[in-house]
Design an enzyme around this catalytic site. Structure first.
Site, PDB file in Angstrom:
ATOM      1  N   GLU A  85       0.803  -1.252   0.003  1.00  0.00           N
ATOM      2  CA  GLU A  85       0.175   0.018  -0.174  1.00  0.00           C
ATOM      3  C   GLU A  85       0.926   1.368  -0.027  1.00  0.00           C
ATOM      4  O   GLU A  85       1.773   1.401   0.903  1.00  0.00           O
ATOM      5  CB  GLU A  85      -0.952  -0.269   1.284  1.00  0.00           C
ATOM      6  CG  GLU A  85      -2.059   0.909   1.123  1.00  0.00           C
ATOM      7  CD  GLU A  85      -3.093   0.926   2.414  1.00  0.00           C
ATOM      8  OE1 GLU A  85      -3.254  -0.333   2.844  1.00  0.00           O
ATOM      9  OE2 GLU A  85      -3.313   2.135   2.778  1.00  0.00           O
ATOM     10  N   LYS A 276      -7.492  -1.674  11.191  1.00  0.00           N
ATOM     11  CA  LYS A 276      -6.798  -1.809  10.143  1.00  0.00           C
ATOM     12  C   LYS A 276      -5.381  -1.049   9.836  1.00  0.00           C
ATOM     13  O   LYS A 276      -4.548  -1.498   9.275  1.00  0.00           O
ATOM     14  CB  LYS A 276      -7.841  -1.642   8.742  1.00  0.00           C
ATOM     15  CG  LYS A 276      -7.410  -2.445   7.647  1.00  0.00           C
ATOM     16  CD  LYS A 276      -6.467  -1.490   6.644  1.00  0.00           C
ATOM     17  CE  LYS A 276      -6.122  -2.012   5.236  1.00  0.00           C
ATOM     18  NZ  LYS A 276      -5.355  -1.082   4.597  1.00  0.00           N
ATOM     19  N   ASP A 292       4.443 -14.903  11.350  1.00  0.00           N
ATOM     20  CA  ASP A 292       3.177 -15.487  10.548  1.00  0.00           C
ATOM     21  C   ASP A 292       2.011 -14.349  10.712  1.00  0.00           C
ATOM     22  O   ASP A 292       1.843 -14.205  11.903  1.00  0.00           O
ATOM     23  CB  ASP A 292       2.769 -16.688  11.226  1.00  0.00           C
ATOM     24  CG  ASP A 292       1.595 -17.235  10.844  1.00  0.00           C
ATOM     25  OD1 ASP A 292       0.736 -16.577  10.405  1.00  0.00           O
ATOM     26  OD2 ASP A 292       1.297 -18.441  11.093  1.00  0.00           O
ATOM     27  N   HIS A 390      -2.858   9.964   0.691  1.00  0.00           N
ATOM     28  CA  HIS A 390      -2.954   8.799  -0.025  1.00  0.00           C
ATOM     29  C   HIS A 390      -2.753   9.050  -1.482  1.00  0.00           C
ATOM     30  O   HIS A 390      -1.994   8.011  -1.979  1.00  0.00           O
ATOM     31  CB  HIS A 390      -4.239   8.248   0.260  1.00  0.00           C
ATOM     32  CG  HIS A 390      -4.380   6.792   0.122  1.00  0.00           C
ATOM     33  ND1 HIS A 390      -3.842   5.834   0.829  1.00  0.00           N
ATOM     34  CD2 HIS A 390      -5.261   6.117  -0.906  1.00  0.00           C
ATOM     35  CE1 HIS A 390      -4.170   4.583   0.470  1.00  0.00           C
ATOM     36  NE2 HIS A 390      -4.809   4.942  -0.933  1.00  0.00           N
TER      37      HIS A 390
HETATM   38  C1  MEV Z   1      -6.066   2.923   5.061  1.00  0.00           C
HETATM   39  O1  MEV Z   1      -5.265   1.711   4.660  1.00  0.00           O
HETATM   40  C2  MEV Z   1      -6.148   2.837   6.377  1.00  0.00           C
HETATM   41  C3  MEV Z   1      -6.960   3.759   7.050  1.00  0.00           C
HETATM   42  O2  MEV Z   1      -8.320   3.822   6.417  1.00  0.00           O
HETATM   43  C4  MEV Z   1      -6.631   3.763   8.673  1.00  0.00           C
HETATM   44  C5  MEV Z   1      -7.956   4.730   9.283  1.00  0.00           C
HETATM   45  O3  MEV Z   1      -9.060   5.099   8.777  1.00  0.00           O
HETATM   46  O4  MEV Z   1      -7.598   4.934  10.565  1.00  0.00           O
HETATM   47  C6  MEV Z   1      -6.406   5.190   6.585  1.00  0.00           C
END
Ligand code: MEV
Length: 435
Positions: A85, A276, A292, A390
């Site tokens: 990513e 995430k 792992d 991003h």
């Molecule tokens: C993207 O990979 C991760 C985010 O969505 C985490 C978050 O929203 O805190 C930017």
């Protein structure tokens, strides 16, 4: 319908590739060419990768990067990260730099206990099973000694072994719960070997002590990837006046930041995405260090739900002395010896770059990567929004997908410094340039 294949694993690598390409690919020649391109030219190197798994056809590259300038417990690290990513490493590096002059990251190992179970069926009187187990426990422990001797020399071994009545969860279900200290090894093989030995001894003795109808039966023996007592805490803190971020003053920023974390504590829809983001950092280090990531992922999300609701793994609050305190506690069963750590050349380099850490040190570093990632994500979310950074990072991917040349990339990277990146905008700008 395509034909099934028999004896596939016994075919040569070239035969496997040929069969897959001819049977399934839309352009077999191209598929075979790509497999070839992504095969290492040195047969010795390739052989190593071929043998990690069965039926290898090519190598699937992911970028190996470092996020520099991490100050962790007063030591400086460049953290190796393996991830696809585009914005993750940049975000980690930005967070590392932000905290470097504010005392950096701090960590504490809360526990290192790993666990495993021999799962049992037993439908007779519970007291009889417990009496049998109590009578045999010392013999079971004795029989495990040869397996645990070398781990014991390293300061590890079996810490406890007990029979647990689980019939309130499932009729006739008991298990023998073992806890382990595995020092610098993740310990999966060690734990599973101990459990299978115990299961074997248990069955043998049980068949002697009980009638055939009543004897307890071993269902399975396996370690658990839920390790709520193998956790590390990582945190940052600093006075609010030092926290100005993207043009927002420190006090306002801290308030917005804490509110965003509180929402992730309260609301599972947000908590999953919030966590995430934490895993963006954690998985990247887990993979780089040859651990792992599926085990870590499974354990982390179970931990995030431990009170019955899925929640944020991080906490943030403003202290009475007007400081922001931001903290992550996460279960991480990691190893720095054994498994892929001894095999994958890039894993060895990653561990070397980290100063050949102990498993505990790797837990600290990995948790910090997760905390830094979460700080970067939530900070962006409550100030500029996530897409600005991003999409800037994603620009090169979009340009590559359009087949942009080096000159076109240079021109468009400059153009998009002041313009909003989107897939459509990139296509348009490239078309304009080409006209
Ligand atoms: C993207 O990979 C991760 C985010 O969505 C985490 C978050 O929203 O805190 C930017």
């Amino acid at each position: 319908m395509k034909e099934m294949v028999s004896g596939f694993s016994k075919k040569t690598k070239a035969e496997k590739a040929q069969w897959v390409a001819e049977t399934f690919a839309s352009n077999p020649a191209q598929t075979l060419e790509v497999f070839k391109t992504y095969t290492h030219p040195d047969p010795k190197v390739q052989e190593l990768h071929d043998e990690f798994i069965e039926n290898t056809l090519a190598n699937y590259y992911l970028p190996f990067a470092v996020a520099p300038n991490f100050l962790i417990d007063h030591k400086v690290f460049a953290i190796p990260m393996v991830i696809e990513e585009s914005s993750v490493v940049a975000a980690a590096s930005k967070a590392a730099k932000f905290w470097a002059d504010k005392g950096g990251f701090h960590t504490k190992i809360v526990g290192t206990e790993k666990v495993g179970h021999v799962h049992l069926n037993y439908f007779g009187p519970s007291e009889k099973l417990f009496a049998f187990f109590e009578a045999q426990q010392a013999a079971f422990e004795e029989a495990l000694k040869p397996l645990t001797a070398s781990m014991k020399k390293r300061g590890g071994g079996i810490r406890s072994l007990q029979l647990v009545d689980n019939t309130h969860k499932l009729e006739g279900y008991y298990h023998i719960a073992l806890s382990f200290e595995t020092k610098d090894a993740m310990g999966a093989n060690f734990i599973n070997s101990c459990l299978e030995q115990l299961a074997h001894d248990f069955s043998t003795k049980a068949n002697e002590a009980f009638s055939a109808e009543e004897a307890p039966e071993v269902v399975m023996s396996i370690l658990s990837n839920y390790v709520p007592h193998c956790t590390v805490r990582a945190w940052v803190s600093c006075p609010l006046e030092q926290l100005a971020y993207e043009g927002v003053d420190g006090a306002t920023f801290a308030k917005k930041f804490c509110r965003a974390v509180a929402i992730a504590q309260a609301e599972p829809y947000r908590a999953v995405t919030h966590n995430k983001g934490i895993m963006n950092g954690i998985d990247a280090v887990v993979i780089a260090s040859g651990n792992d990531f599926r085990a870590v992922e499974a354990g982390v999300h179970a931990f995030a739900s431990r009170d019955g609701q899925y929640r944020s793994l991080t906490k943030a609050f403003i202290t009475k002395t007007q400081e922001l305190h931001f903290e992550l506690e996460v279960p991480l069963a990691l190893g720095t010896v054994g498994g892929l750590t001894a095999l994958h050349p890039l894993v060895k380099q990653a561990l070397d770059i980290l100063g050949r850490p102990s498993a505990e040190d790797l837990m600290r570093i990995t948790a910090v990567a997760g905390l830094a990632q979460n700080f970067a994500a939530v900070s962006s979310l409550v100030t500029t929004g996530i897409q600005k950074g991003h999409m800037k990072m994603h620009l090169l991917n979009l340009l590559n997908a359009e087949g942009a040349s080096a000159e076109e990339k240079e021109a468009l990277v400059a153009y998009f410094k002041d313009n909003t990146v989107s897939s459509a905008a990139v296509k348009q700008a490239l078309n304009r340039l080409r006209q």
